[in-house]
Design a protein around this motif. Structure first.
Motif, PDB file in Angstrom:
ATOM      1  N   GLY A 101       0.838  -1.198   0.000  1.00 54.85           N
ATOM      2  CA  GLY A 101       0.000   0.000   0.000  1.00 54.85           C
ATOM      3  C   GLY A 101       0.864   1.235   0.000  1.00 54.85           C
ATOM      4  O   GLY A 101       2.077   1.163   0.216  1.00 54.85           O
TER       5      GLY A 101
ATOM      6  N   ASP B 116      -3.832   0.635  14.851  1.00 54.93           N
ATOM      7  CA  ASP B 116      -5.039   1.097  14.179  1.00 54.93           C
ATOM      8  C   ASP B 116      -4.845   2.375  13.366  1.00 54.93           C
ATOM      9  O   ASP B 116      -5.768   2.820  12.693  1.00 54.93           O
ATOM     10  N   ARG B 117      -3.632   2.982  13.422  1.00 50.61           N
ATOM     11  CA  ARG B 117      -3.447   4.258  12.739  1.00 50.61           C
ATOM     12  C   ARG B 117      -2.078   4.392  12.101  1.00 50.61           C
ATOM     13  O   ARG B 117      -1.091   3.821  12.575  1.00 50.61           O
TER      14      ARG B 117
ATOM     15  N   TYR C  73      -4.479   8.516   9.504  1.00 48.78           N
ATOM     16  CA  TYR C  73      -5.213   7.580   8.645  1.00 48.78           C
ATOM     17  C   TYR C  73      -5.578   6.311   9.406  1.00 48.78           C
ATOM     18  O   TYR C  73      -4.839   5.864  10.297  1.00 48.78           O
ATOM     19  N   ASN C  74      -6.696   5.717   9.030  1.00 48.63           N
ATOM     20  CA  ASN C  74      -7.051   4.402   9.526  1.00 48.63           C
ATOM     21  C   ASN C  74      -6.131   3.365   8.879  1.00 48.63           C
ATOM     22  O   ASN C  74      -5.937   3.368   7.657  1.00 48.63           O
TER      23      ASN C  74
ATOM     24  N   ALA D   1      -6.414   0.091   8.511  1.00 53.34           N
ATOM     25  CA  ALA D   1      -7.032  -0.996   7.753  1.00 53.34           C
ATOM     26  C   ALA D   1      -7.314  -0.634   6.300  1.00 53.34           C
ATOM     27  O   ALA D   1      -7.082  -1.439   5.392  1.00 53.34           O
ATOM     28  N   ASP D   2      -7.813   0.592   6.053  1.00 54.35           N
ATOM     29  CA  ASP D   2      -8.202   0.965   4.689  1.00 54.35           C
ATOM     30  C   ASP D   2      -7.547   2.254   4.189  1.00 54.35           C
ATOM     31  O   ASP D   2      -7.873   2.740   3.110  1.00 54.35           O
ATOM     32  N   LEU D   3      -6.618   2.815   4.996  1.00 56.07           N
ATOM     33  CA  LEU D   3      -5.891   4.052   4.651  1.00 56.07           C
ATOM     34  C   LEU D   3      -6.822   5.238   4.428  1.00 56.07           C
ATOM     35  O   LEU D   3      -6.498   6.167   3.692  1.00 56.07           O
ATOM     36  N   LYS D   4      -7.963   5.229   5.098  1.00 66.30           N
ATOM     37  CA  LYS D   4      -8.906   6.349   5.015  1.00 66.30           C
ATOM     38  C   LYS D   4      -8.431   7.488   5.913  1.00 66.30           C
ATOM     39  O   LYS D   4      -8.030   7.270   7.051  1.00 66.30           O
TER      40      LYS D   4
END
Length: 215
Positions: free
Chosen positions: A87, A103-104, A116-117, A119-122
């Motif tokens: 990623g 988690d971040r 960013y999160n 898990a999904d890079l949000k």
């Protein structure tokens, strides 16, 4: 043969290991007993930032040196089991620092800090900062609390994000520019130093109170 230069050094979250970014890749060492854990060499570029996630196979790396392996404007998520990047996060300016927790992912740029999160890079949160060429950034690693510290918008000021409380605190820590920020593992204590270099101040992150001065 061109000598290998060290570009960065960083400990993992429990200080049991540290990683070195070099002009030819990166290396990870165990502290006690001291030994090299693994080495990843690249024939075509250097790594300027390496951030570990405890002792797991996931790391964040940023290209650096005279011939960067990856653009210095990107954070690459490296899976050492697969020996490849899985990623990436891209920016318009150079990445100054990266901090990880389970988690971040938090990234410091010259004038911003972005969270960013994992898990999904949000994108979860974006903070404007004073010029931060040193990449000053601290992130708690304990699972039950999430605390972030970074420069504020004024000289010597620290901004603290208490995400679990949904609170933001500002501490006027020093009269001169900051050079160091460090959070305790649980995020309850913050240590700061300025470019004057004579004092280290320890703060309570919950209320911004000064607890100790060491010189």
């Amino acid at each position: 043969m061109t000598p290998v230069e060290v570009l960065s050094l960083s400990f993992n979250q429990d200080f049991g290991c540290f990683a070195c970014g070099t002009t030819t890749g990166f290396r990870v060492y165990n502290c006690d007993p001291f030994k090299e854990t693994f080495c990843r060499g690249f024939n075509n570029g250097g790594i300027g930032i390496v951030e570990m996630l405890f002792r797991c196979n996931i790391l964040a790396i940023v290209g650096g040196g005279p011939a960067p392996k990856y653009p210095p404007t990107k954070v690459m998520i490296w899976d050492d089991h697969q020996v490849k990047c899985i990623g990436e996060l891209s920016f318009r300016s150079q990445v100054r620092a990266v901090r990880l927790r389970r988690d971040r992912i938090v990234v410091a740029l010259e004038h911003k800090v972005l969270s960013y999160n994992f898990a999904d890079l949000k994108l979860l949160h974006q903070i404007e900062t004073l010029v931060n060429s040193r990449g000053l950034l601290a992130l708690s690693s304990a699972a039950d609390t999430t605390v972030l510290a970074c420069p504020g918008l004024h000289t010597g000021q620290v901004r603290i994000e208490l995400y679990d409380r949904k609170q933001t605190k500002f501490i006027s820590a020093h009269n001169t520019p900051l050079v160091c920020l460090c959070l305790s593992l649980d995020g309850k204590r913050l240590a700061t130093a300025s470019d004057k270099g004579t004092l280290v101040r320890v703060w309570n992150t919950a209320d911004g109170q000064l607890l100790q001065v060491r010189g």
